[in-house]
Write a protein that holds these residues in place. Structure first.
Motif, PDB file in Angstrom:
ATOM      1  N   SER A  66       0.840  -1.144   0.016  1.00  0.00           N
ATOM      2  CA  SER A  66      -0.001  -0.057  -0.098  1.00  0.00           C
ATOM      3  C   SER A  66       0.926   1.181  -0.019  1.00  0.00           C
ATOM      4  O   SER A  66       0.610   2.243  -0.707  1.00  0.00           O
ATOM      5  CB  SER A  66      -0.891  -0.069   1.183  1.00  0.00           C
ATOM      6  OG  SER A  66      -1.909  -0.931   1.215  1.00  0.00           O
ATOM      7  N   ALA A  67       1.942   1.304   0.742  1.00  0.00           N
ATOM      8  CA  ALA A  67       2.761   2.298   0.911  1.00  0.00           C
ATOM      9  C   ALA A  67       3.474   2.644  -0.540  1.00  0.00           C
ATOM     10  O   ALA A  67       3.577   3.879  -0.854  1.00  0.00           O
ATOM     11  CB  ALA A  67       3.937   2.051   1.992  1.00  0.00           C
ATOM     12  N   ASP A  68       3.964   1.493  -1.109  1.00  0.00           N
ATOM     13  CA  ASP A  68       4.681   1.829  -2.417  1.00  0.00           C
ATOM     14  C   ASP A  68       3.786   2.129  -3.432  1.00  0.00           C
ATOM     15  O   ASP A  68       4.175   2.768  -4.401  1.00  0.00           O
ATOM     16  CB  ASP A  68       5.329   0.367  -2.942  1.00  0.00           C
ATOM     17  CG  ASP A  68       6.530   0.049  -1.894  1.00  0.00           C
ATOM     18  OD1 ASP A  68       7.289   1.039  -1.462  1.00  0.00           O
ATOM     19  OD2 ASP A  68       6.795  -1.230  -1.983  1.00  0.00           O
ATOM     20  N   LEU A  69       2.471   1.578  -3.410  1.00  0.00           N
ATOM     21  CA  LEU A  69       1.374   2.159  -4.261  1.00  0.00           C
ATOM     22  C   LEU A  69       1.445   3.653  -4.256  1.00  0.00           C
ATOM     23  O   LEU A  69       1.031   4.199  -5.340  1.00  0.00           O
ATOM     24  CB  LEU A  69       0.087   1.542  -4.197  1.00  0.00           C
ATOM     25  CG  LEU A  69      -0.749   1.690  -5.166  1.00  0.00           C
ATOM     26  CD1 LEU A  69      -0.524   1.101  -6.836  1.00  0.00           C
ATOM     27  CD2 LEU A  69      -2.281   0.761  -4.801  1.00  0.00           C
ATOM     28  N   LYS A  70       1.227   4.052  -2.822  1.00  0.00           N
ATOM     29  CA  LYS A  70       0.991   5.663  -2.877  1.00  0.00           C
ATOM     30  C   LYS A  70       2.242   6.223  -3.357  1.00  0.00           C
ATOM     31  O   LYS A  70       2.442   7.357  -4.100  1.00  0.00           O
ATOM     32  CB  LYS A  70       0.619   5.753  -1.491  1.00  0.00           C
ATOM     33  CG  LYS A  70       0.523   7.178  -1.048  1.00  0.00           C
ATOM     34  CD  LYS A  70       0.182   7.445   0.426  1.00  0.00           C
ATOM     35  CE  LYS A  70      -0.233   9.002   0.720  1.00  0.00           C
ATOM     36  NZ  LYS A  70      -0.455   9.272   2.008  1.00  0.00           N
ATOM     37  N   THR A  71       3.323   5.880  -3.077  1.00  0.00           N
ATOM     38  CA  THR A  71       4.556   6.644  -3.102  1.00  0.00           C
ATOM     39  C   THR A  71       4.986   6.460  -4.660  1.00  0.00           C
ATOM     40  O   THR A  71       5.615   7.477  -5.259  1.00  0.00           O
ATOM     41  CB  THR A  71       5.882   5.960  -2.140  1.00  0.00           C
ATOM     42  OG1 THR A  71       5.724   5.970  -0.985  1.00  0.00           O
ATOM     43  CG2 THR A  71       7.261   6.732  -2.632  1.00  0.00           C
ATOM     44  N   HIS A  72       4.923   5.404  -5.271  1.00  0.00           N
ATOM     45  CA  HIS A  72       5.410   5.258  -6.530  1.00  0.00           C
ATOM     46  C   HIS A  72       4.136   5.315  -7.728  1.00  0.00           C
ATOM     47  O   HIS A  72       4.381   4.920  -8.625  1.00  0.00           O
ATOM     48  CB  HIS A  72       5.907   4.172  -6.801  1.00  0.00           C
ATOM     49  CG  HIS A  72       7.387   3.781  -5.982  1.00  0.00           C
ATOM     50  ND1 HIS A  72       8.464   4.524  -6.338  1.00  0.00           N
ATOM     51  CD2 HIS A  72       7.522   3.052  -4.750  1.00  0.00           C
ATOM     52  CE1 HIS A  72       9.322   4.359  -5.084  1.00  0.00           C
ATOM     53  NE2 HIS A  72       8.711   3.331  -4.528  1.00  0.00           N
ATOM     54  N   GLY A  73       3.078   5.837  -7.091  1.00  0.00           N
ATOM     55  CA  GLY A  73       1.744   5.693  -7.831  1.00  0.00           C
ATOM     56  C   GLY A  73       1.845   6.408  -9.526  1.00  0.00           C
ATOM     57  O   GLY A  73       1.498   5.918 -10.532  1.00  0.00           O
ATOM     58  N   GLN A  74       2.713   7.641  -9.468  1.00  0.00           N
ATOM     59  CA  GLN A  74       2.929   8.408 -10.726  1.00  0.00           C
ATOM     60  C   GLN A  74       3.737   7.640 -11.581  1.00  0.00           C
ATOM     61  O   GLN A  74       3.537   7.410 -12.942  1.00  0.00           O
ATOM     62  CB  GLN A  74       3.561   9.807 -10.226  1.00  0.00           C
ATOM     63  CG  GLN A  74       2.390  10.714  -9.648  1.00  0.00           C
ATOM     64  CD  GLN A  74       3.192  12.329  -9.582  1.00  0.00           C
ATOM     65  OE1 GLN A  74       4.147  12.391  -9.702  1.00  0.00           O
ATOM     66  NE2 GLN A  74       2.207  13.044  -9.477  1.00  0.00           N
ATOM     67  N   ALA A  75       4.857   6.900 -10.883  1.00  0.00           N
ATOM     68  CA  ALA A  75       5.725   6.154 -12.070  1.00  0.00           C
ATOM     69  C   ALA A  75       4.973   4.853 -12.571  1.00  0.00           C
ATOM     70  O   ALA A  75       5.286   4.483 -13.716  1.00  0.00           O
ATOM     71  CB  ALA A  75       6.853   5.745 -11.119  1.00  0.00           C
TER      72      ALA A  75
END
Length: 216
Positions: A154-163
């Motif tokens: 969930s954290a990575d989806l939020k952090t790297h959502g734009q990428a």
């Protein structure tokens, strides 16, 4: 599309096997109108954000365009995975191309987020075999059962959502430039295969790609 994965002889009869030819060098042409879109071969084969499996130094590259809701993709996935594992010299590039449903988009986003904890292929396998019907909010729990850290996911989806969104956009642009008819499509060396294959089919096309490379 075929009702089941094709073997080599069926593949040749179906006309689903074609060479990429000048598509790797020419602008995308549609209805006689020259588009400003061109196919960047380096971006197609070596996008640093695209997950890669198999042997990263393999002598044959397979680029797979797929959708997690595509029944043909699901049927062919085990044969492709087995071929890559058995061969040992195939580099596999995953191109998430979610075009069939909103759940396809969500599934692709979660799979790509799992890449940041080194679990993309585990997520890919899980989503290829699980039913995606119903609430997409259950996907994190589904992936957690497969051994993926849910909180980090969930954290990575939020952090790297734009990428992740940018990668999906690039995948779609590449599919359009290649004029792909839908999923699945496999680029095997110089060949474009617009059909689901069985193990024999994948092995034969890989062998053809190696033979063609040696004759150049």
């Amino acid at each position: 599309m075929p009702s089941r994965p094709l073997h080599r002889r069926q593949l040749l009869r179906s006309g689903a096997l074609a060479t990429l030819g000048t598509l790797f060098a020419a602008p995308f042409v549609s209805s006689g109108v020259l588009s400003t879109k061109t196919l960047d071969v380096d971006a197609l084969l070596f996008d640093p954000e695209a997950p890669v499996g198999g042997n990263p130094k393999g002598d044959v590259t397979i680029v797979t365009f797929f959708d997690y809701n595509c029944g043909y993709c699901r049927k062919a996935a085990p044969a492709l995975a087995k071929l890559v594992a058995d061969d040992g010299h195939v580099r596999l590039v995953y191109k998430d191309w979610p075009i069939l449903a909103e759940s396809s988009v969500v599934a692709a986003q979660y799979a790509l987020a799992a890449k940041y904890q080194g679990r993309y292929e585990r997520a890919h396998e899980t989503l290829m075999t699980a039913s995606l019907r119903g609430d997409t909010g259950r996907f994190p729990a589904l992936l957690e059962k497969a051994g993926i850290d849910r909180k980090k996911l969930s954290a990575d989806l939020k952090t790297h959502g734009q990428a992740i969104s940018a990668l999906l956009k690039r995948n779609n642009e590449q599919a359009e430039a290649l004029q792909l008819p839908g999923t699945p499509v496999y680029l095997v060396g110089p060949y474009k295969v617009a059909a689901a294959l069985d193990y024999e089919g994948f092995a034969s096309v890989v062998n053809d790609a190696r033979t063609r490379a040696k004759t150049k």
